[in-house]
Design an enzyme around this catalytic site. Structure first.
Site, PDB file in Angstrom:
ATOM      1  N   GLN A   1       0.803  -0.488  -4.729  1.00 11.10           N
ATOM      2  CA  GLN A   1      -0.529   0.137  -4.841  1.00 11.10           C
ATOM      3  C   GLN A   1      -0.374   1.645  -4.706  1.00 11.10           C
ATOM      4  O   GLN A   1       0.181   2.137  -3.720  1.00 11.10           O
ATOM      5  CB  GLN A   1      -1.467  -0.396  -3.757  1.00 11.10           C
TER       6      GLN A   1
ATOM      7  N   TYR B   1      -2.034   5.372  -4.340  1.00 13.62           N
ATOM      8  CA  TYR B   1      -3.086   6.376  -4.173  1.00 13.62           C
ATOM      9  C   TYR B   1      -2.533   7.651  -4.767  1.00 13.62           C
ATOM     10  O   TYR B   1      -1.460   8.118  -4.340  1.00 13.62           O
ATOM     11  CB  TYR B   1      -3.393   6.619  -2.696  1.00 13.62           C
TER      12      TYR B   1
ATOM     13  N   SER C   1       0.821  -1.220   0.000  1.00 17.51           N
ATOM     14  CA  SER C   1       0.000   0.000   0.000  1.00 17.51           C
ATOM     15  C   SER C   1       0.850   1.264   0.000  1.00 17.51           C
ATOM     16  O   SER C   1       1.923   1.308   0.615  1.00 17.51           O
ATOM     17  CB  SER C   1      -0.889   0.004   1.249  1.00 17.51           C
TER      18      SER C   1
ATOM     19  N   THR D   1      -5.430   2.515  -7.181  1.00 22.17           N
ATOM     20  CA  THR D   1      -6.741   2.380  -6.524  1.00 22.17           C
ATOM     21  C   THR D   1      -7.564   3.630  -6.783  1.00 22.17           C
ATOM     22  O   THR D   1      -7.113   4.747  -6.505  1.00 22.17           O
ATOM     23  CB  THR D   1      -6.561   2.156  -5.011  1.00 22.17           C
TER      24      THR D   1
ATOM     25  N   HIS E   1     -13.620  -2.564  -2.250  1.00 24.91           N
ATOM     26  CA  HIS E   1     -12.743  -2.136  -1.156  1.00 24.91           C
ATOM     27  C   HIS E   1     -13.143  -2.804   0.161  1.00 24.91           C
ATOM     28  O   HIS E   1     -13.102  -2.204   1.231  1.00 24.91           O
ATOM     29  CB  HIS E   1     -12.806  -0.607  -1.025  1.00 24.91           C
TER      30      HIS E   1
ATOM     31  N   LYS F   1      -7.678  -0.637  -9.571  1.00 24.59           N
ATOM     32  CA  LYS F   1      -8.391  -1.324  -8.485  1.00 24.59           C
ATOM     33  C   LYS F   1      -9.612  -0.524  -8.056  1.00 24.59           C
ATOM     34  O   LYS F   1      -9.499   0.674  -7.759  1.00 24.59           O
ATOM     35  CB  LYS F   1      -7.467  -1.510  -7.278  1.00 24.59           C
TER      36      LYS F   1
ATOM     37  N   ASP G   1     -11.566  -9.085  -5.142  1.00 27.41           N
ATOM     38  CA  ASP G   1     -11.394  -9.277  -3.706  1.00 27.41           C
ATOM     39  C   ASP G   1     -12.686  -8.933  -2.983  1.00 27.41           C
ATOM     40  O   ASP G   1     -13.656  -8.483  -3.587  1.00 27.41           O
ATOM     41  CB  ASP G   1     -10.187  -8.491  -3.161  1.00 27.41           C
ATOM     42  N   GLY G   2     -12.678  -9.203  -1.682  1.00 28.16           N
ATOM     43  CA  GLY G   2     -13.854  -8.952  -0.848  1.00 28.16           C
ATOM     44  C   GLY G   2     -14.388 -10.240  -0.272  1.00 28.16           C
ATOM     45  O   GLY G   2     -15.080 -11.002  -0.944  1.00 28.16           O
TER      46      GLY G   2
HETATM   47  C1  LIG Z   1      -7.636  -2.019   7.229  1.00 28.02           C
HETATM   48  C2  LIG Z   1      -7.690  -1.970   5.718  1.00 28.02           C
HETATM   49  C3  LIG Z   1      -6.833  -1.116   5.046  1.00 28.02           C
HETATM   50  C4  LIG Z   1      -6.857  -1.068   3.648  1.00 28.02           C
HETATM   51  N1  LIG Z   1      -5.955  -0.273   3.005  1.00 28.02           N
HETATM   52  C5  LIG Z   1      -5.976  -0.228   1.643  1.00 28.02           C
HETATM   53  C6  LIG Z   1      -5.018   0.565   0.947  1.00 28.02           C
HETATM   54  O1  LIG Z   1      -4.165   1.198   1.549  1.00 28.02           O
HETATM   55  N2  LIG Z   1      -5.098   0.587  -0.403  1.00 28.02           N
HETATM   56  C7  LIG Z   1      -6.048  -0.126  -1.112  1.00 28.02           C
HETATM   57  O2  LIG Z   1      -6.068  -0.067  -2.330  1.00 28.02           O
HETATM   58  N3  LIG Z   1      -6.935  -0.905  -0.457  1.00 28.02           N
HETATM   59  C8  LIG Z   1      -6.923  -0.977   0.887  1.00 28.02           C
HETATM   60  N4  LIG Z   1      -7.821  -1.787   1.540  1.00 28.02           N
HETATM   61  C9  LIG Z   1      -8.755  -2.630   0.757  1.00 28.02           C
HETATM   62  C10 LIG Z   1      -8.128  -3.989   0.449  1.00 28.02           C
HETATM   63  O3  LIG Z   1      -7.083  -3.874  -0.487  1.00 28.02           O
HETATM   64  C11 LIG Z   1      -9.152  -4.987  -0.133  1.00 28.02           C
HETATM   65  O4  LIG Z   1      -9.789  -4.394  -1.242  1.00 28.02           O
HETATM   66  C12 LIG Z   1     -10.198  -5.452   0.852  1.00 28.02           C
HETATM   67  O5  LIG Z   1      -9.690  -5.513   2.166  1.00 28.02           O
HETATM   68  C13 LIG Z   1     -10.710  -6.836   0.427  1.00 28.02           C
HETATM   69  O6  LIG Z   1     -11.677  -7.316   1.269  1.00 28.02           O
HETATM   70  P1  LIG Z   1     -11.394  -8.351   2.487  1.00 28.02           P
HETATM   71  O7  LIG Z   1     -10.765  -7.535   3.571  1.00 28.02           O
HETATM   72  O8  LIG Z   1     -12.774  -8.795   2.836  1.00 28.02           O
HETATM   73  O9  LIG Z   1     -10.538  -9.472   1.972  1.00 28.02           O
HETATM   74  C14 LIG Z   1      -7.799  -1.861   2.931  1.00 28.02           C
HETATM   75  C15 LIG Z   1      -8.638  -2.720   3.631  1.00 28.02           C
HETATM   76  C16 LIG Z   1      -8.586  -2.792   5.001  1.00 28.02           C
HETATM   77  C17 LIG Z   1      -9.483  -3.760   5.720  1.00 28.02           C
END
Ligand SMILES: Cc1cc2nc3c(=O)[nH]c(=O)nc-3n(C[C@H](O)[C@H](O)[C@H](O)COP(=O)(O)O)c2cc1C
Length: 371
Positions: free
Chosen positions: A149, A151, A118, A177, A268, A244, A299-300
Site C-alpha cells: 500500500q 501513500y 502499509s 490509497t 477508510h 483505494k 472494506d469497512g
Molecule cells: C489503525 C488503522 C490504521 C490504518 N492504516 C492504514 C494505512 O496505513 N493505509 C491505508 O490505506 N489504510 C489504513 N487503514 C484503513 C484500512 O486499510 C481499512 O480501510 C479499514 O480499516 C477497513 O475498515 P475496518 O477496520 O472496519 O475493517 C487503517 C485503519 C486502521 C483502523
C-alpha cells in the site's frame, strides 16, 4: 492505569467470532493505541453506517443445490486466493504485538490469504517479504499474495524509492490509497514503534493537521495527490495498481480510464470524511460504472463470513478486513490472526453452502433480500 496484558499463549475456547477478539483486545493494548485503532472521525456516522449497511441486508437461500466441488477460491489479478478475503493495510502493527507485521504475514501465509502492507508498517517491507518466503518454505505451500500500500510522499523520488523497494522484494501489486491525504493529527506512537519503511526518507513538512488550524495554503493541502500522480505512477511501474478509497462512481470510471487495474471501494473504516455512506451502499453503482471486468474490493466493518457473501453478491470480487486483524494480533499474535482468518473462511463456507452457492461466482444479487 494498568499495563496492557501480554498476548495469550493459547487461544481461549470462548473465542468464536471476530467480535470476541474485539471484546478482549482492549486489555492487551495501551489505552491510547486502543483509542487510535477503534476511532472513527467526527461523530462516527460513517463508522456506524459501515456496519448498518451489512446488517440491513437479508440472505435468501436456494434449496437443494449441488454443492459438490464447492470452494471459496478465487482469482485476483491473475493470482489464486484461497478466499475472497485480504488483510487491509493497517499502519504500525507493533502497537498491538511485539512481532507486529511479521506475525500477521505468518498468519496470512498459513491461511493462504493476501496481505496488503502499509507504507506506515512498523517492520520494513523487506523483512515482511522475507518472513513470507520463509513461511512458504516451512509450509511447503505457495507464498501468500503480498501487495504494497502506497501513500504518496511529498516528493516523487521518495514515492518511487518505496515502489522500487516493493518491486525488488517481490510485492505483486501496488495499492495507492487516495482518501487520506488530509488527516487530523491525533496519535503519538508508543516508544519503539516507528514507520520503518520511511527511515532515511525526507520527513514531510507536515503529515497531519490538527483541527482548529487553517488547512488551505499549507504544505499538507498543497501536496495532496492529484490525478496526474496516478498517471505518473502508471508510467513508472509495471505492477498492477489498485486505487483505494474510491467512492463516487464517476471517480471509479475515471480511475479505470487512467489505467487502474482494480479499485477498493472504501471510506477508510470511517476514519476520514465523516458523513460518507458505506462502501457496500455504493458498490452496485460503482460496479455499474466500471463494468464487469475491473476487480473491485471493498472494506469497512466486514466482520462475518455472511458479510463477505453479501459484498460479493452486490458486485465485489473480494473484501478486506482492517481492525479485526489487529484485535486478534493483540490477543494472541500470529495464532490469533490465523484463527480469525480461519473463522471468517469457515463462516463464508457455511454461508455459501446454506445459500446454495458452491462457488463465489454463484453469489449473485438474487440471493439477497434488499431493504
Ligand atoms: C489503525 C488503522 C490504521 C490504518 N492504516 C492504514 C494505512 O496505513 N493505509 C491505508 O490505506 N489504510 C489504513 N487503514 C484503513 C484500512 O486499510 C481499512 O480501510 C479499514 O480499516 C477497513 O475498515 P475496518 O477496520 O472496519 O475493517 C487503517 C485503519 C486502521 C483502523
Amino acid at each position: 492505569m494498568s499495563a496492557p496484558a501480554p498476548p495469550l499463549a493459547a487461544i481461549p475456547p470462548d473465542i468464536r467470532s471476530l467480535a470476541d477478539y474485539e471484546r478482549r483486545a482492549a486489555a492487551h493494548m495501551p489505552a491510547e493505541s486502543w483509542t487510535y485503532l477503534q476511532e472513527g472521525s467526527g461523530d462516527g456516522l460513517t463508522l456506524a453506517a459501515n456496519r448498518a449497511a451489512f446488517d440491513r441486508i437479508g440472505l435468501l437461500p436456494r434449496i437443494l443445490s449441488d454443492l459438490r466441488g464447492g470452494t471459496t477460491q478465487t482469482t485476483l489479478l491473475g493470482a489464486r486466493h484461497a478466499a475472497p478475503l485480504l488483510l487491509a493495510p493497517v499502519a504500525y502493527q507493533r502497537i498491538a504485538h511485539p512481532d507486529g507485521e511479521l506475525a500477521t504475514i505468518r498468519a496470512a501465509s498459513a491461511l493462504e490469504t493476501g496481505m496488503v502492507v502499509s507504507t506506515l508498517a512498523s517492520v520494513t517491507l523487506e523483512e515482511i517479504a522475507a518472513a513470507r518466503a520463509a513461511a512458504a518454505r516451512e509450509l511447503g505451500a505457495p507464498a501468500a499474495p503480498l501487495w504494497f500500500q502506497l501513500y504518496l510522499q511529498e516528493s516523487r523520488d521518495a514515492s518511487l524509492a518505496l515502489v522500487r523497494r516493493a518491486e525488488a522484494a517481490g510485492y505483486q501489486a501496488i495499492m495507492l490509497t487516495v482518501d487520506a491525504a488530509i488527516k487530523r493529527a491525533s496519535f503519538t506512537l508508543p516508544a519503539g514503534v516507528d514507520a520503518a519503511n520511511l527511515r532515511g526518507l525526507p520527513r514531510p513538512a507536515q503529515t497531519a493537521q490538527p483541527l482548529g488550524r487553517i488547512l488551505f495554503g499549507t504544505a499538507l493541502a498543497d501536496a495532496a495527490p492529484r490525478w496526474d500522480d496516478l498517471a505518473w505512477l502508471r508510467r513508472e511501474t509495471k505492477l498492477p495498481i489498485l486505487l483505494k478509497g474510491v467512492m463516487a462512481p464517476d471517480d471509479a470510471r475515471i480511475a479505470r480510464e487512467q489505467g487502474a487495474d482494480g479499485l477498493v471501494v472504501s471510506n477508510h473504516g470511517g476514519r476520514v470524511l465523516d458523513g460518507m455512506p458505506s462502501a457496500l451502499d455504493l458498490l452496485p453503482a460503482v460496479r455499474a460504472a466500471v463494468g464487469d471486468a475491473l476487480p473491485l474490493l471493498i472494506d469497512g466493518s466486514v466482520r462475518r463470513g455472511a458479510d463477505i457473501a453479501k459484498a460479493l453478491a452486490l458486485g465485489a470480487d473480494a473484501v478486506m478486513i482492517g481492525r479485526p486483524q489487529i484485535h486478534a494480533l493483540a490477543v494472541a499474535g500470529m495464532a490469533g490472526v490465523a484463527h480469525a482468518l480461519l473463522m471468517l473462511r469457515s463462516e463464508l463456507e457455511h454461508a455459501m453452502a446454506q445459500l446454495g452457492c458452491p462457488t463465489v461466482t454463484a453469489l449473485t444479487p438474487d440471493r439477497l433480500r434488499l431493504p
